[in-house]
Scaffold this motif. Sequence first.
Motif, PDB file in Angstrom:
ATOM      1  N   PRO A  38      -5.579   6.424 -10.184  1.00 28.58           N
ATOM      2  CA  PRO A  38      -4.777   7.340  -9.539  1.00 28.58           C
ATOM      3  C   PRO A  38      -4.596   7.027  -8.009  1.00 28.58           C
ATOM      4  O   PRO A  38      -5.136   6.132  -7.084  1.00 28.58           O
ATOM      5  CB  PRO A  38      -5.843   8.561  -9.421  1.00 28.58           C
ATOM      6  N   LEU A  39      -3.449   7.765  -7.395  1.00 27.31           N
ATOM      7  CA  LEU A  39      -3.236   7.644  -6.021  1.00 27.31           C
ATOM      8  C   LEU A  39      -3.801   8.635  -5.092  1.00 27.31           C
ATOM      9  O   LEU A  39      -4.096   9.799  -5.841  1.00 27.31           O
ATOM     10  CB  LEU A  39      -1.500   7.723  -5.903  1.00 27.31           C
ATOM     11  N   LEU A  40      -3.959   8.326  -4.003  1.00 28.02           N
ATOM     12  CA  LEU A  40      -4.631   9.232  -3.214  1.00 28.02           C
ATOM     13  C   LEU A  40      -3.557  10.561  -2.582  1.00 28.02           C
ATOM     14  O   LEU A  40      -2.355  10.339  -2.866  1.00 28.02           O
ATOM     15  CB  LEU A  40      -5.001   8.503  -1.799  1.00 28.02           C
ATOM     16  N   VAL A  41      -4.250  11.635  -2.450  1.00 28.53           N
ATOM     17  CA  VAL A  41      -3.360  12.730  -2.384  1.00 28.53           C
ATOM     18  C   VAL A  41      -2.402  12.448  -0.872  1.00 28.53           C
ATOM     19  O   VAL A  41      -1.250  12.911  -1.076  1.00 28.53           O
ATOM     20  CB  VAL A  41      -4.200  13.862  -1.881  1.00 28.53           C
ATOM     21  N   ARG A  42      -2.998  11.960   0.274  1.00 23.10           N
ATOM     22  CA  ARG A  42      -2.013  11.632   1.248  1.00 23.10           C
ATOM     23  C   ARG A  42      -1.163  10.588   0.859  1.00 23.10           C
ATOM     24  O   ARG A  42      -0.215  10.522   1.565  1.00 23.10           O
ATOM     25  CB  ARG A  42      -3.034  11.037   2.254  1.00 23.10           C
ATOM     26  N   GLN A  43      -1.563   9.713   0.032  1.00 22.54           N
ATOM     27  CA  GLN A  43      -0.464   8.681  -0.388  1.00 22.54           C
ATOM     28  C   GLN A  43       0.753   9.285  -1.172  1.00 22.54           C
ATOM     29  O   GLN A  43       1.684   8.850  -0.902  1.00 22.54           O
ATOM     30  CB  GLN A  43      -1.044   7.592  -0.951  1.00 22.54           C
ATOM     31  N   VAL A  44       0.515  10.321  -2.072  1.00 22.60           N
ATOM     32  CA  VAL A  44       1.506  10.868  -2.678  1.00 22.60           C
ATOM     33  C   VAL A  44       2.372  11.659  -1.951  1.00 22.60           C
ATOM     34  O   VAL A  44       3.459  11.499  -2.245  1.00 22.60           O
ATOM     35  CB  VAL A  44       0.707  11.872  -3.922  1.00 22.60           C
ATOM     36  N   GLU A  45       1.846  12.339  -1.135  1.00 21.88           N
ATOM     37  CA  GLU A  45       2.668  12.826  -0.015  1.00 21.88           C
ATOM     38  C   GLU A  45       3.561  12.211   0.613  1.00 21.88           C
ATOM     39  O   GLU A  45       4.802  12.293   1.093  1.00 21.88           O
ATOM     40  CB  GLU A  45       1.657  13.839   0.745  1.00 21.88           C
ATOM     41  N   ASN A  46       3.135  11.192   1.046  1.00 20.44           N
ATOM     42  CA  ASN A  46       4.077   9.962   1.941  1.00 20.44           C
ATOM     43  C   ASN A  46       5.072   9.598   1.087  1.00 20.44           C
ATOM     44  O   ASN A  46       6.282   9.448   1.710  1.00 20.44           O
ATOM     45  CB  ASN A  46       2.975   8.921   2.562  1.00 20.44           C
ATOM     46  N   LEU A  47       4.638   9.143  -0.195  1.00 21.18           N
ATOM     47  CA  LEU A  47       5.492   8.647  -1.084  1.00 21.18           C
ATOM     48  C   LEU A  47       6.503   9.504  -1.536  1.00 21.18           C
ATOM     49  O   LEU A  47       7.839   9.033  -1.802  1.00 21.18           O
ATOM     50  CB  LEU A  47       4.846   8.097  -2.394  1.00 21.18           C
ATOM     51  N   ARG A  48       6.288  10.769  -1.693  1.00 24.75           N
ATOM     52  CA  ARG A  48       7.270  12.041  -1.884  1.00 24.75           C
ATOM     53  C   ARG A  48       8.230  12.083  -0.880  1.00 24.75           C
ATOM     54  O   ARG A  48       9.434  12.211  -1.077  1.00 24.75           O
ATOM     55  CB  ARG A  48       6.604  13.197  -2.102  1.00 24.75           C
ATOM     56  N   TYR A  49       7.860  11.922   0.336  1.00 24.51           N
ATOM     57  CA  TYR A  49       8.805  12.073   1.648  1.00 24.51           C
ATOM     58  C   TYR A  49       9.578  10.928   1.485  1.00 24.51           C
ATOM     59  O   TYR A  49      10.802  10.867   1.824  1.00 24.51           O
ATOM     60  CB  TYR A  49       7.884  11.892   2.904  1.00 24.51           C
ATOM     61  N   GLN A  50       9.090   9.865   1.169  1.00 26.57           N
ATOM     62  CA  GLN A  50      10.078   8.489   1.053  1.00 26.57           C
ATOM     63  C   GLN A  50      11.060   8.674  -0.167  1.00 26.57           C
ATOM     64  O   GLN A  50      12.096   8.218   0.019  1.00 26.57           O
ATOM     65  CB  GLN A  50       9.171   7.268   1.017  1.00 26.57           C
TER      66      GLN A  50
END
Length: 995
Positions: free
Chosen positions: A751-763
Motif C-alpha cells: 500500500p501507498l501512504l495517504v499523503r503519497q496518494v494525494e501528491n500522486l493524484r495532484y501530479q
Amino acid sequence: MKMGAKEEEEEKLVVEVVAAHNLMPKDGQGSSSPYVEVEFEHQKRRTRSVPKELNPVWNERLLFPVSEPDDLPYRAIDVAVYNDRAHAHGGGARNFLGRVRVPAAGVPAPGEDAVPQLFPLEKRSLFSHIRGEISLKIYRTYGHAHAPAQQVGLGPGPGPGPGPGPGTAKAKEKAAPKHQKQQQQQQQQPPQLPPAVAAQPPPQQQPSAAQKQPRPRPGPELSGPGPAGAIKPMILATGPALGPEPYPVLCAGSGAQEFALKETRPRLGGAAAAAGGHRDKSSATYDLVEQVQYLYVRVVRARDLPQSGGEVHAEVKLGNYRGVTPPAPASAAHWGQVFAFSGDSVHSSVAEVLVKEREREESIGRVVFDLSEVPRRAPPDSTLAPQWYRLEDPSGDRRGELMASAWFGTQADEAFAEAWHSKAAGVHGDGLGSIKSKVYVAPKLWYLRVSVLEAQDLPPGAGDKARFPELFARAMVGAQILRTRAAAPAHPNRGPSNPVWAEDLMFVVAEPFDDLLVVSVEDRVGPGRDDVLGRAGSGAQSCRFGAGRVHLRLSLDGGYHVLDESTAHSSDLRPTAKQLWAPPVGVLELGVLGATALAPMKPPREGKPGSSADAYCVAKYAHKWVRTRTVVDSLCPRWNEQYTWEVFDPCTVITVGVFDNCHVDRTSSSSSSSPPSPRDARIGKIRIRLSTLETDRVYTHAYPLLMLHPSSGLKKMGELHLAVRFSCANAANMLHAYAGPLLPKMHYADPLLVRQVENLRYQATNVVAARLGRAEPPLGREVVEYMLDRGSHLWSMRRSKANFFRLVAVLSAPIAVGRWIESVRSWTRPVHSFLVASAYVLFVLFPELILPTLFLALAAAGLWRYRSRERHPPHMDVRLSYADAVYADELDEEFDTFPTRRPHDLVRMRYDRLRSVATQGERVQALLSWRDPRATLIFLAFCVIAAAALYAVPMKAILGMWGLYALRPPRFRSRMPSPFMSFFRRLPTKADSLL
C-alpha cells in the motif's frame, strides 16, 4: 362615553408572521410541522401549524394590546419557531427550530408604512442545530374592542388572548376556503428560491428598490381595517422568459423544488419513431436522444474555373443562413467541407452553392439543389457519393464544375461531428475549431518507482571540510521533483563519500514516455544553498557521475491503478497493466439531450437583445472523455448527442459538466503579442453512481446545475437534461464484482501512504491536463481540473458541517432504537412491552434463535422497504452539502487560498476522520435502502441463507468453527480484504451528492 372612546383609541402592536425559509427538519423524516409563538409583555400568541413543510407560509396577524406606549422602546418582542410533534407522533411535545428577539424601539408608529423584514433564526444554546430565516412585518395601529376576533389569527396554543367576540364564527368560515386557495396557489406557482439565491437579481434585469427588500412566499390576501392594509401575494422573478419547456416534466423529486431532481418525458429516438409510424435504422443506436433532422451539403472541390490567379471559396446558402469554406487557389480548389442545417433552419425550398473569388461579391457560378429531390440517408448506409455539377453564372453560361452532394440525415450521420452547423453561423476564425464535438482518450498513466539505493566514491563537497556532509538525492521527471531524506551518519565500513538511502520515490508518467529522469546527489551546505556533487540520466541501474556513481532501481508498477480522481467518486478502478484487466460487466449509454434556463455568462452581442451563453457539455468516464458541440448564443441549448462506454466495475461514477465556451469570439491571429487564451467558465456538473441504476432502465431526468460563489453563495445555474441507461452484459460477472477488492491487489500487498496518494493524484491531474491540452481542439486545463475535482481535498467549514450532519443522520437510527427501548421499559404501551418481554424470555431459553431471527428480520425489513426505494439516480443535494445555509465567512474560508492558519496535518486528519465515519455509517444504511439494487439483493439473499443455516446448525458448532477460523495461524491468512469487507466498501454513500 369616555370609556368607549378610550377603547376606540387603544394602541395595538401587530406582528404579521409572513413565512419562514429553509428550516431544520426535526420529525425524523426530513421535514417539520412548524408553528410560530410570539411573546410580548407576558402575552403569548401562536399561529397554526403547517404540516410537513420546511418553507411554511402563514400570513397571520397576531395583535397585542400595548398598556404603556411610552415604555415601548424599552420592550422586546420574542418570536420562536417550533416543530409541532402532534402531527408526527400524536403527542403534545415540540422541537425548537429557532428564535428571534426584535427590539420594539424601531417599530413604526400608527400611520407609518411598514415592510416585511427577514430575520435569521438564532440558536437557543451552543449545541442547538438551527438554520433558516423568518419573515415578519411589525407595526402599531389603533384597534377596536372587537378587532382581535376579526384580525388576529389565533392558533390552538396556550397563552392569554382576547376572548371571542362578534364575527368570530364568520371569520373561521372565511379562513377555511382561503387556506384551500392558498394551497392551490402554491401548487400552481413556481418554486421559491432560498434567501441566498433570492437576493440575486434575475438575469437581464437590474434589482429595483422593491426587489432588494425581503420577499415573502406567495399566500392568500388578508384584508381588514387599520393602516396595515392588505398583504398581497408576491412572486420572486427567477429569470427571463425562455420559451416553452422543451422537455416535459413528469414529476419532481423530494426536497426544495428549486434544487430538486425532476423526471422528464422527452421524445427519445425509438419512441419518437414509433409514434410517427416508422422507425429508421438510426433509432437502434441513437435511442437515448431526440432524433433531429439535418440537411447536409458536402462541398468537395471545383475544376475548370476561369483562371484569374486568385483564391476562391464556396458559399452555401439556405434561406438566411450562409456558410463559407476557407479560400483555396483557383487552380486547385479543394475544400472537402460539410455544412449541416438543422430542421428548424430550413425555410427555403432550394439550397444554393456558389463559388466566388476572394473579396468579390459576384459569383463565378452556382449549383442549386431542390430540397424535394434531396435523398434521405440513415446509417449504417454508406456515405453518399458526391458527383460533378455544372457551375452556371446568372446568364446561364458554364463556368466550370463543382463536386458536391446533399442529403437529409440525423445526428447519427458520420459527418455530424465535423460539419459546420447553422447554429454557429456567426463564429469565425479560431473559434470554429473550438465548437466541434470531440472524443478524447486520456493518456495511459503509470507509477514510476525510483529506488535510490546508495552512492559510491562521491567527491568531497565545497563546504566546510570539518563538518559531516548532509547528502541527499534529488530526482526529477518533467515538472515533478522529489528528494530523499538526508543520508544517515557513516557506518563503520562506509565513509561519508558512500552514503546509503534505500528510499523509494514515486512519479506519475504517461505513455508515450517523453520525459527524462534526472537524478542528482547534493550536499546541503547551508540554508537555501545546495552543492551538486553529480548528476545522472535515466536508463541504467548503476549511473556514473563525473566522479563516483549512484545505484538506482527503476520500475513501472503496472499493478496499481493511477488515481487521478477522488477515491469517493472514481470512474475507473482497473490496474494500468492491460493483462490484469477483467472482462467488462456492462455498457453505459449516455444521451446528452440539452439544458434549460442556463445563467447568462456573456454580455449582449451586437445585434442581440440580451445576455446569453455558448454552452457545451463534457462527460468523463474511465479513459474516455467526450465533448459535445458548442451551441452558440443560447440559454436553452439542445445537443442530442449520444455516447457509450464499457463498464468494468459497477461501483464507479460518471461525471458530466457544463461549461461556457470563451473561444467563440476569437479570430485568427498569428501575432506573438496576442492576449493569452481565455479560460472557459464553469456552469455546473453532476455525478451519477452506476451501482444506483437499475439494469436496462432508461433514466430521463433534469439535473440541477449548482455552483457556490464567494459572494452570493449557492446559485442554480440551470438544468441539464440527460438520458442514462446501464446495460448488464453478464449478470454473473456483475454479482461477482461485488465480492472482489475495490482496488487492484497491489494497493493492498504494497500500500501507498495517504499523503503519497494525494501528491500522486495532484501530479496525475497535471499530466492529464497537459496531454488533453495538446489535442485539437484542446480541452482546457480549467475543464480537466474541474472534472477531476482537483480541490476536493481542501478543508472547509461547510464540508465539515455537512459531514457532521451526515454522521448525525447515521446515528439517528440507533438513537431511535434507544428511545424505543426506553418506551418499552416505561410500559407506556403495555401490549408492546409485554410482547418484548415475552420475546426476551424466549431468546434467553433458546439463544440459538437470536442470530437466525435477526437475519430473517433484516431480510423482511429490506423486502418491506422495496416499495419505498429511491426511484431516481442521486444528484447534488444542497441540504446534504449544507450549501443552502452557508454563511458569508464560511464562503470566504472555502474559497480562500493556502496557506491556512491551522496546521495542515491537523486539518486533514480531522476532516478525513469525520468523513470516514459518516461514509461507513451510510454504507450500513445502504444495505437495506435499495439505493444499489444489486447489492441489496445480494444482502437479502445472504440473510435468507444465513437464517436457514443458523436454524439448521446448532449455535455451539457455529461459534466453535468461527473461533477456530478467527484463531488460525497467520500462515493461512490472506493479505487481501475479505469478500464481506470488499462488498461493504462497494456500497454507495452520499459522498457523490456533495457539492
